[in-house]
Design a protein around this motif. Structure first.
Motif, PDB file in Angstrom:
ATOM      1  N   GLY A 124       0.856  -1.374   0.117  1.00 54.24           N
ATOM      2  CA  GLY A 124      -0.102  -0.158   0.048  1.00 54.24           C
ATOM      3  C   GLY A 124       0.778   1.312  -0.132  1.00 54.24           C
ATOM      4  O   GLY A 124       0.300   2.401   0.583  1.00 54.24           O
ATOM      5  N   ILE A 138      -1.448   3.574   2.370  1.00 58.64           N
ATOM      6  CA  ILE A 138      -2.843   3.399   2.704  1.00 58.64           C
ATOM      7  C   ILE A 138      -2.808   2.571   3.853  1.00 58.64           C
ATOM      8  O   ILE A 138      -2.646   1.784   4.465  1.00 58.64           O
ATOM      9  CB  ILE A 138      -3.306   2.247   1.291  1.00 58.64           C
ATOM     10  CG1 ILE A 138      -3.106   3.148   0.028  1.00 58.64           C
ATOM     11  CG2 ILE A 138      -4.538   1.694   1.780  1.00 58.64           C
ATOM     12  CD1 ILE A 138      -3.425   2.165  -1.280  1.00 58.64           C
ATOM     13  N   SER A 180      -4.366  -1.299   4.888  1.00 59.62           N
ATOM     14  CA  SER A 180      -4.365  -1.846   3.363  1.00 59.62           C
ATOM     15  C   SER A 180      -4.551  -3.390   3.792  1.00 59.62           C
ATOM     16  O   SER A 180      -3.781  -3.917   4.702  1.00 59.62           O
ATOM     17  CB  SER A 180      -2.878  -1.493   2.863  1.00 59.62           C
ATOM     18  OG  SER A 180      -2.652  -2.316   1.838  1.00 59.62           O
ATOM     19  N   LEU A 229      -1.759  -5.788  -2.807  1.00 59.14           N
ATOM     20  CA  LEU A 229      -2.488  -4.792  -3.801  1.00 59.14           C
ATOM     21  C   LEU A 229      -1.573  -4.948  -5.064  1.00 59.14           C
ATOM     22  O   LEU A 229      -0.410  -5.059  -5.076  1.00 59.14           O
ATOM     23  CB  LEU A 229      -2.465  -3.465  -3.189  1.00 59.14           C
ATOM     24  CG  LEU A 229      -3.397  -2.796  -1.994  1.00 59.14           C
ATOM     25  CD1 LEU A 229      -3.140  -1.818  -1.636  1.00 59.14           C
ATOM     26  CD2 LEU A 229      -4.834  -3.417  -2.289  1.00 59.14           C
ATOM     27  N   THR A 264       0.388  -3.529   7.192  1.00 57.53           N
ATOM     28  CA  THR A 264      -0.678  -3.458   6.723  1.00 57.53           C
ATOM     29  C   THR A 264      -1.707  -4.549   7.210  1.00 57.53           C
ATOM     30  O   THR A 264      -1.346  -5.725   7.478  1.00 57.53           O
ATOM     31  CB  THR A 264      -0.860  -3.608   5.079  1.00 57.53           C
ATOM     32  OG1 THR A 264      -0.203  -4.621   4.740  1.00 57.53           O
ATOM     33  CG2 THR A 264      -0.138  -2.379   4.718  1.00 57.53           C
TER      34      THR A 264
END
Length: 668
Positions: A59, A106, A109, A113, A220
């Motif tokens: 992220g 992010i 997260s 991703l 994350t």
């Protein structure tokens, strides 16, 4: 002004060229790693939009400093939208005004991703192909193509169109790697002059920034979408890849000289048998194994979990591990926390916090979507299954909403009695069959809007008065999945009848932009976008949902020309001349090939119009398109409506239906 307006209108009609297979493949690979960014309103109320490029699967993403600038004096948080529709909050970790770059993480997260690899901008040569993906003027995930037209110190100059909203998005090589970070250009009023910060410069800044950070980038959230399990690591812990070859390990985090590992293994066995086997395994593997305590735990109302705490010595140091093992329907999950013995008492609360904050799998396999939850509810009505109907509800919240909050004020005994009365009433309704009969008139479940653990699903049906209505169903997500908490109220629905049995025919809704310049009936599941494209210009696009660029699309560009022409209507000769100007602008966009096949007088939306059919190709990186452009001048408004499709292919009948439904409403 007139000349500029016509040029922008023409470009707006020509830009959505449909890519060839190579470009389509590149877009499909890279678009999911490109994000749309929305910076929260500044002091004057304006919201900044931009783009970003994810370069790390956990992220981390890069964007422009000027995109996130307005949030720096607040909480440094921005909205990040992913290609698949998910929305996250992003936190600005670092920024540099000099390089116009910003590093964003992010929050929460899920990991894994889509991300882009760094390319080598120094090795690029002038003339090489590139693409840009971003959100110009809010037109999400727009693809533009071009070449490297120059190398200017720390900048790449490109012919790929880059407009406000593209800022922060990636410039991508044919290999699918980041070679630049697109930015605002001082040459915005010039054609084919745009700039992107060299990837080698951006990458060096990112690596130096992360290396110099005084605290690690937080790990994350881990989420197993298939089985519905997720955990959030302690603040400041980082995700690590050690022991990744262990087939049972799903994720690991490190921090404070400690490690947290998550395992999932198939072949569920009785929990007491598992505990015995685990202790035997540990004794055989570690000569220094020392059991501290073990306990069988109750999970979902039965003995289906255990806790085990033990000590051992490794490389001359003493450690303590505590693990929690839980039986899922098809998997056994284990969370194992290992820390130096001297730190165990202090850090155990961190592990307990992770444990209590975990979302455990529901007893059903997989994670249902809000739409599927509503579909299950509808199915329970069709089959008159009262128990299945009730299982779709969060009954306390449902009854509280239905009673306007009175249920929540009852005592526990009164609430239990109310639930029993409701269960009896549902059984009677199911037996009577009235709900089943109403469902058989036709229902249609539309796409859900999801924010965190709350979702809303529009449900179209036929009312008792035999009118088409839409009701909004509200759901919340719990460990058991999505559960309904409220329905309604019903309101008239302008789309098509849902159809007997609930699934026949496309669902169409009346679309009218805020400016009120036109109206059209557009399938509700189509992608729609709207945004300004220069002063006085609005561009609207409609197309079917597709992976990558759609096979066809409708583009509607509108602009007010009365200030320049001083006329509400145009004679035939003037409309011909106006059409030629718009076509000339399109020709300037399709530089590789442009050929007008026909031009004729037609009636469009009940107005005198000109229809121009042309084929075009933007560059050697793009696929040839076949387009029909309709030009109308009404009440001083110019309308340029274009149906664009791949050459040699036919657009579906739905596109023709949208065009035929259009009415032009621009007025003074």
């Amino acid at each position: 002004m007139r000349r500029l307006l016509l040029a922008v209108l023409a470009v707006s009609c020509a830009l959505p060229a449909l890519a060839d297979e190579k470009t389509k493949t590149l877009f499909r690979r890279c678009a999911p790693a490109t994000v749309s960014i929305e910076c929260k309103p500044a002091a004057d109320g304006t919201t900044t939009i931009g783009s970003g490029a994810i370069f790390h699967a956990d992220g981390l993403l890069l964007t422009n400093h000027h995109v996130i600038q307005s949030c720096l004096e607040k909480d440094r948080e921005i909205n990040v939208f992913l290609f698949d529709g998910r929305r996250f909050t992003g936190v600005v970790l670092a920024h540099t005004e000099e390089l116009d770059l910003a590093l964003v993480r992010i929050k929460d997260s899920p990991g894994g991703l889509p991300s882009l690899e760094w390319g080598d901008s120094d090795s690029l040569e002038v003339g090489e192909d590139v693409i840009a993906i971003g959100n110009p003027d809010g037109l999400a995930w727009t693809l533009s193509t071009g070449i490297v037209s120059g190398k200017r110190e720390t900048w790449l100059q490109t012919t790929a169109p880059i407009n406000p909203g593209n800022s922060g998005g990636p410039l991508i090589s044919p290999e699918g790697k980041i070679v630049g970070i697109n930015t605002l250009s001082k040459y915005q009023d010039r054609n084919n002059i745009a700039f992107s910060r060299c990837s080698n410069v951006a990458r060096k800044w990112v690596e130096e920034t992360l290396a110099a950070a005084t605290a690690p980038v937080a790990g994350t959230r881990f989420e197993d979408e298939e089985h519905g399990f997720s955990i959030t690591p302690p603040d400041g812990w980082v995700r690590v890849d050690d022991n990744a070859d262990n087939p049972g390990q799903r994720v690991a985090y490190s921090g404070d000289d400690s490690v947290l590992r998550v395992y999932a293994l198939g072949g569920v066995k009785p929990i007491r048998e598992q505990l015995s086997e685990q202790e035997t395994l540990l004794r055989n593997q570690m000569s220094t194994y020392r059991k501290s305590e073990s306990e069988i735990l109750t999970f979902r109302g039965k003995e289906d979990a255990y806790a085990l705490t033990y000590g051992f010595t490794w490389a001359g140091k003493e450690y303590i591990s505590r693990q929690i093992t839980v039986n899922d329907r098809t998997l056994t999950w284990t969370l194992r926390f290992t820390t130096p013995k001297r730190r165990f008492i202090a850090l155990r609360p961190l592990f307990d916090e992770v444990l209590y904050g975990a979302r455990w799998p529901s007893e059903e396999s997989g994670r249902e979507t809000p739409e599927r939850a509503v579909e299950s509810w509808i199915q329970s009505i069709r089959t008159r299954d009262a128990e299945a109907f009730l299982n779709c509800l969060d009954i306390p919240r449902w009854l509280d909403d239905a009673s306007e909050g009175r249920y929540g004020k009852l005592s526990a005994e009164e609430q239990a009695a109310a639930q029993e009365r409701y269960r009896k009433a549902v059984g009677e309704m199911m037996a009577a069959g009235d709900l089943a009969a109403q469902v058989e008139k036709g229902v249609r479940i539309l796409a859900a809007s999801v924010e965190g653990d709350r979702a809303r699903v529009p449900l179209v049906s036929r009312s008792d008065e035999d009118k088409t209505v839409v009701e909004e169903i509200t759901l919340v997500r719990s460990t058991a999945g999505w559960r309904m908490v409220a329905v309604g109220p019903a309101r008239p629905y302008e789309g098509e009848d849902p159809g007997e049995g609930g699934r026949r025919g496309p669902n169409v809704e009346a679309y009218r932009p805020e400016a009120g310049t036109f109206e059209a009936r557009v399938p509700s599941d189509w992608t729609r976008s709207a945004g300004p494209s220069g002063e006085g210009i609005m561009v609207y696009t409609f197309h079917e949902v597709a992976e990558g660029p759609p096979p066809a699309m409708i583009v509607v560009a509108t602009g007010d020309l009365r200030a320049d022409d001083g006329r509400d209507t145009l004679p035939a000769a003037a409309l011909d001349a106006l059409t030629d100007e718009v076509v000339g602008g399109a020709k300037g966009t399709y530089k590789s090939k442009f050929e007008v096949l026909s031009k004729e007088k037609v009636t469009f939306a009940g107005e005198d119009a000109r229809a121009v059919r042309y084929i075009g190709r933007q560059d050697d990186f793009s696929r040839e398109v076949d387009a029909t452009l309709y030009v109308v001048y009404r009440n001083g408004w110019l309308y340029a409506v274009t149906l664009i499709r791949r050459k040699g292919e036919q657009a579906s009948a739905a596109y023709t239906a949208v065009l035929e439904s259009m009415t032009l409403k621009g007025s003074r």
